[in-house]
Write a protein that holds these residues in place. Structure first.
Motif, PDB file in Angstrom:
ATOM      1  N   GLU A   1      -5.634  -4.138 -14.693  1.00 31.40           N
ATOM      2  CA  GLU A   1      -7.021  -4.239 -14.235  1.00 31.40           C
ATOM      3  C   GLU A   1      -7.292  -5.686 -13.840  1.00 31.40           C
ATOM      4  O   GLU A   1      -6.926  -6.617 -14.565  1.00 31.40           O
ATOM      5  CB  GLU A   1      -7.968  -3.821 -15.362  1.00 31.40           C
ATOM      6  N   ALA A   2      -7.898  -5.878 -12.683  1.00 34.75           N
ATOM      7  CA  ALA A   2      -8.217  -7.232 -12.217  1.00 34.75           C
ATOM      8  C   ALA A   2      -9.329  -7.829 -13.071  1.00 34.75           C
ATOM      9  O   ALA A   2     -10.317  -7.168 -13.372  1.00 34.75           O
ATOM     10  CB  ALA A   2      -8.635  -7.201 -10.757  1.00 34.75           C
ATOM     11  N   ARG A   3      -9.121  -9.067 -13.473  1.00 39.73           N
ATOM     12  CA  ARG A   3     -10.110  -9.795 -14.274  1.00 39.73           C
ATOM     13  C   ARG A   3     -10.395 -11.131 -13.597  1.00 39.73           C
ATOM     14  O   ARG A   3      -9.571 -11.662 -12.866  1.00 39.73           O
ATOM     15  CB  ARG A   3      -9.578 -10.062 -15.674  1.00 39.73           C
ATOM     16  N   GLN A   4     -11.562 -11.676 -13.901  1.00 39.08           N
ATOM     17  CA  GLN A   4     -11.965 -12.949 -13.320  1.00 39.08           C
ATOM     18  C   GLN A   4     -12.674 -13.785 -14.371  1.00 39.08           C
ATOM     19  O   GLN A   4     -13.494 -13.278 -15.131  1.00 39.08           O
ATOM     20  CB  GLN A   4     -12.898 -12.695 -12.145  1.00 39.08           C
ATOM     21  N   ILE A   5     -12.320 -15.060 -14.410  1.00 42.04           N
ATOM     22  CA  ILE A   5     -12.988 -16.018 -15.290  1.00 42.04           C
ATOM     23  C   ILE A   5     -13.564 -17.105 -14.402  1.00 42.04           C
ATOM     24  O   ILE A   5     -12.895 -17.611 -13.506  1.00 42.04           O
ATOM     25  CB  ILE A   5     -11.994 -16.671 -16.280  1.00 42.04           C
ATOM     26  N   GLU A   6     -14.809 -17.457 -14.648  1.00 36.80           N
ATOM     27  CA  GLU A   6     -15.443 -18.541 -13.901  1.00 36.80           C
ATOM     28  C   GLU A   6     -15.732 -19.681 -14.867  1.00 36.80           C
ATOM     29  O   GLU A   6     -16.396 -19.505 -15.874  1.00 36.80           O
ATOM     30  CB  GLU A   6     -16.738 -18.059 -13.264  1.00 36.80           C
ATOM     31  N   LEU A   7     -15.192 -20.858 -14.564  1.00 37.75           N
ATOM     32  CA  LEU A   7     -15.384 -22.044 -15.386  1.00 37.75           C
ATOM     33  C   LEU A   7     -16.273 -23.027 -14.647  1.00 37.75           C
ATOM     34  O   LEU A   7     -15.977 -23.395 -13.509  1.00 37.75           O
ATOM     35  CB  LEU A   7     -14.035 -22.704 -15.691  1.00 37.75           C
ATOM     36  N   GLN A   8     -17.342 -23.449 -15.291  1.00 35.09           N
ATOM     37  CA  GLN A   8     -18.238 -24.426 -14.683  1.00 35.09           C
ATOM     38  C   GLN A   8     -17.603 -25.805 -14.739  1.00 35.09           C
ATOM     39  O   GLN A   8     -17.056 -26.201 -15.758  1.00 35.09           O
ATOM     40  CB  GLN A   8     -19.579 -24.446 -15.416  1.00 35.09           C
ATOM     41  N   LEU A   9     -17.664 -26.522 -13.628  1.00 34.72           N
ATOM     42  CA  LEU A   9     -17.097 -27.854 -13.519  1.00 34.72           C
ATOM     43  C   LEU A   9     -18.190 -28.866 -13.226  1.00 34.72           C
ATOM     44  O   LEU A   9     -19.221 -28.521 -12.653  1.00 34.72           O
ATOM     45  CB  LEU A   9     -16.077 -27.896 -12.369  1.00 34.72           C
ATOM     46  N   PRO A  10     -17.958 -30.129 -13.593  1.00 36.27           N
ATOM     47  CA  PRO A  10     -18.906 -31.166 -13.189  1.00 36.27           C
ATOM     48  C   PRO A  10     -18.900 -31.293 -11.667  1.00 36.27           C
ATOM     49  O   PRO A  10     -17.940 -30.908 -11.009  1.00 36.27           O
ATOM     50  CB  PRO A  10     -18.347 -32.441 -13.826  1.00 36.27           C
ATOM     51  N   GLU A  11     -19.928 -31.862 -11.127  1.00 38.35           N
ATOM     52  CA  GLU A  11     -20.059 -31.972  -9.675  1.00 38.35           C
ATOM     53  C   GLU A  11     -19.173 -33.048  -9.071  1.00 38.35           C
ATOM     54  O   GLU A  11     -19.171 -33.239  -7.863  1.00 38.35           O
ATOM     55  CB  GLU A  11     -21.515 -32.228  -9.308  1.00 38.35           C
ATOM     56  N   SER A  12     -18.393 -33.737  -9.874  1.00 40.34           N
ATOM     57  CA  SER A  12     -17.590 -34.852  -9.354  1.00 40.34           C
ATOM     58  C   SER A  12     -16.325 -34.410  -8.635  1.00 40.34           C
ATOM     59  O   SER A  12     -15.562 -35.237  -8.170  1.00 40.34           O
ATOM     60  CB  SER A  12     -17.221 -35.800 -10.506  1.00 40.34           C
TER      61      SER A  12
END
Length: 81
Positions: A53-64
């Protein structure tokens, strides 16, 4: 999920390193070689298959700005400070 959140998890082997000019997160996601990661604006999107099953993780990054790559199931994110 932020870089600090993934580095603090007990179920993922991860290390966070802070240097003078960059922060590096290295995490063994155990996702195999078919995983991909893309950096879009202030997020790293990791896509992989888990139990066919396809999974996705989204990680927030700093704007730099950041660079990310996966090698042998190990995610590396480098963020300039």
């Amino acid at each position: 999920m932020s870089l600090k959140h993934i580095a603090d998890r007990d179920d993922v082997f991860a290390r966070r390193y802070v240097y003078d000019d960059e922060e590096v997160l290295v995490a063994d996601l155990g996702v195999g070689n078919d995983a991909t990661v893309d950096v879009l604006d202030d997020a790293a999107i990791v896509v992989f298959e888990d139990d066919d099953e396809a999974r996705q993780i989204e990680l927030q990054l700093p704007e730099s700005g950041a660079e990310a790559f996966i090698t042998n199931g190990v995610l590396t994110i480098e963020v300039g400070l």
